[in-house]
Design an enzyme around this catalytic site. Structure first.
Site, PDB file in Angstrom:
ATOM      1  N   GLU A  29       0.833  -1.213   0.000  1.00 33.35           N
ATOM      2  CA  GLU A  29       0.000   0.000   0.000  1.00 33.35           C
ATOM      3  C   GLU A  29       0.866   1.260   0.000  1.00 33.35           C
ATOM      4  OE1 GLU A  29      -1.498   1.774   3.476  1.00 33.35           O
ATOM      5  OE2 GLU A  29      -1.049   0.053   4.763  1.00 33.35           O
TER       6      GLU A  29
ATOM      7  N   LYS B 245      -3.107  -1.787  15.871  1.00 37.02           N
ATOM      8  CA  LYS B 245      -2.655  -0.893  16.933  1.00 37.02           C
ATOM      9  C   LYS B 245      -3.758  -0.726  17.971  1.00 37.02           C
ATOM     10  CE  LYS B 245       0.739   2.155  14.904  1.00 37.02           C
ATOM     11  NZ  LYS B 245       0.672   2.175  13.437  1.00 37.02           N
TER      12      LYS B 245
HETATM   13  N1  PSU Z   1      -2.511   1.664  10.754  1.00 36.54           N
HETATM   14  C1  PSU Z   1      -1.169   1.741  10.843  1.00 36.54           C
HETATM   15  N2  PSU Z   1      -0.479   2.346   9.848  1.00 36.54           N
HETATM   16  C2  PSU Z   1      -1.097   2.852   8.733  1.00 36.54           C
HETATM   17  C3  PSU Z   1      -2.511   2.733   8.643  1.00 36.54           C
HETATM   18  C4  PSU Z   1      -3.167   2.139   9.663  1.00 36.54           C
HETATM   19  O1  PSU Z   1      -0.604   1.286  11.812  1.00 36.54           O
HETATM   20  O2  PSU Z   1      -0.410   3.395   7.844  1.00 36.54           O
HETATM   21  C5  PSU Z   1      -3.208   3.246   7.402  1.00 36.54           C
HETATM   22  C6  PSU Z   1      -3.496   2.096   6.422  1.00 36.54           C
HETATM   23  O3  PSU Z   1      -3.365   2.600   5.098  1.00 36.54           O
HETATM   24  C7  PSU Z   1      -4.946   1.773   6.705  1.00 36.54           C
HETATM   25  C8  PSU Z   1      -5.495   3.143   7.016  1.00 36.54           C
HETATM   26  O4  PSU Z   1      -5.618   1.158   5.629  1.00 36.54           O
HETATM   27  O5  PSU Z   1      -4.483   3.781   7.760  1.00 36.54           O
HETATM   28  C9  PSU Z   1      -6.793   3.070   7.781  1.00 36.54           C
HETATM   29  O6  PSU Z   1      -7.355   4.336   7.884  1.00 36.54           O
HETATM   30  P1  PSU Z   1      -8.827   4.497   8.511  1.00 36.54           P
HETATM   31  O7  PSU Z   1      -8.660   4.113   9.951  1.00 36.54           O
HETATM   32  O8  PSU Z   1      -9.150   5.945   8.324  1.00 36.54           O
HETATM   33  O9  PSU Z   1      -9.710   3.571   7.788  1.00 36.54           O
END
Ligand code: PSU
Ligand code: MN
Length: 301
Positions: free
Chosen positions: A25, A160
């Site tokens: 990603e 996390k």
């Molecule tokens: N968690 C991490 N590092 C990240 C992300 C999440 O520890 O870089 C990023 C990933 O791209 C994940 C996105 O798909 O955040 C999720 O965002 P949201 O919670 O807004 O869906």
């Protein structure tokens, strides 16, 4: 392939010849780590995948073109532009492509594009999930619904603790997503190896994971699969220390009234600042570790 997608020559050749390919990603590059560590890490992750017998396919949107496989110059451009690039999940893809803009793909968007290209394995650091307090905010990442419908196996280091891990596991159960712990019975919590929550399934080898993944696809069951891979022991952080930082970050987020798609990047940045370089180094190491396992799974399909 649809007319919006560009495969890099390396990825195109690999797919045409049935070689193992691992998707990566780009939100982790633009929003997950600071420059220049983000670019260095992206390059190192690609190399780990090559060393383990697979071809890396970093996915991003540049000038409205959906890129599967980036050049070193594109990676540098992306990492440098960082937060100025639009974080792009499922809902944002048609907007960014339609307007000809740059987009950093989250786990959900990367899964969709990987599936378009015919790539079935994807490595990342952390996934989105059910946020703490979601019973009132309804903040549930689009990543979770993607696992229910898009056929890509994702290797991550668990989730996390900025998320509610129990609710995240409940949601994945509801959505019918198989979740594995790699060589563990305990759901990994990203910076630390254990969360104290039991993971539904355990696998001890890449072969086992490849077998289940092939079985799911052969059965015609929609959706993906999640493999949670604990951070290597020597880089795992003290859970009290990291949890204190996470609590402080969530408090700061609520104080500042941050919500929606800004929530996760805000929390990632705050936790990194509160714990200094230690959490960044752990983050880098766990991504490398996941890339290796993903390449091994892809090589066994
Ligand atoms: N968690 C991490 N590092 C990240 C992300 C999440 O520890 O870089 C990023 C990933 O791209 C994940 C996105 O798909 O955040 C999720 O965002 P949201 O919670 O807004 O869906
Ligand atoms: Mn969200």
């Amino acid at each position: 392939m649809n007319r919006f997608v560009d495969l890099s020559p390396e990825v195109q050749e690999a797919l045409a010849n049935g070689k193992p390919v691992v998707a990566l990603e780009s939100t982790i590059i633009s929003h997950g780590m600071p420059y220049p560590k983000n670019v260095e890490t992206a390059v190192a992750v690609e190399n780990v995948i090559r060393e383990n017998g697979a071809v890396p396919a970093t996915i991003a949107i540049i000038g409205g073109r959906i890129k599967v496989g980036l050049t070193p110059d594109e990676l540098e451009y992306f990492g440098k532009k960082g937060l100025a690039i639009t974080k792009t999940s499922r809902r944002d893809i048609p907007v960014i492509v339609g307007k000809g803009e740059d987009g950093a793909t989250t786990v959900s968007a990367t899964m969709i594009i990987a599936a378009m290209a015919g790539i079935g394995v994807f490595a990342t650091g952390g996934i989105g999930g059910v946020h703490r307090g979601a019973e009132t905010t309804m903040d549930i990442s689009a990543d979770l619904d993607e696992f229910a419908q898009t056929p890509v196996l994702v290797v991550c280091a668990g989730a996390k603790a900025i998320l509610d891990l129990n609710l995240t596991m409940e949601y994945l159960e509801t959505k019918g997503v198989p979740v594995f712990g790699y060589q563990t019975d305990d759901l990994p919590a990203f910076y630390s190896r254990k969360s104290g929550i039991k993971v539904p399934n355990r696998a001890d080898s890449p072969e086992e994971l490849a077998k289940v993944w092939n079985t799911k696809r052969e059965l015609g069951l929609a959706g993906g699969m999640l493999v949670t891979n604990p951070i290597p022991e020597q880089y795992s952080m003290d859970s009290d220390k990291i949890n204190a930082a996470i609590d402080e970050a969530i408090e700061a987020m609520n104080q500042a009234g941050i919500k929606g798609k800004e929530a996760t990047p805000f929390l990632l940045d705050k936790v990194q600042k509160l714990t200094g370089g230690e959490s960044l180094e752990s983050n880098i190491q766990l991504v490398l570790n996941n890339a290796k396992l993903a390449a091994q799974i892809a090589a066994n399909l």
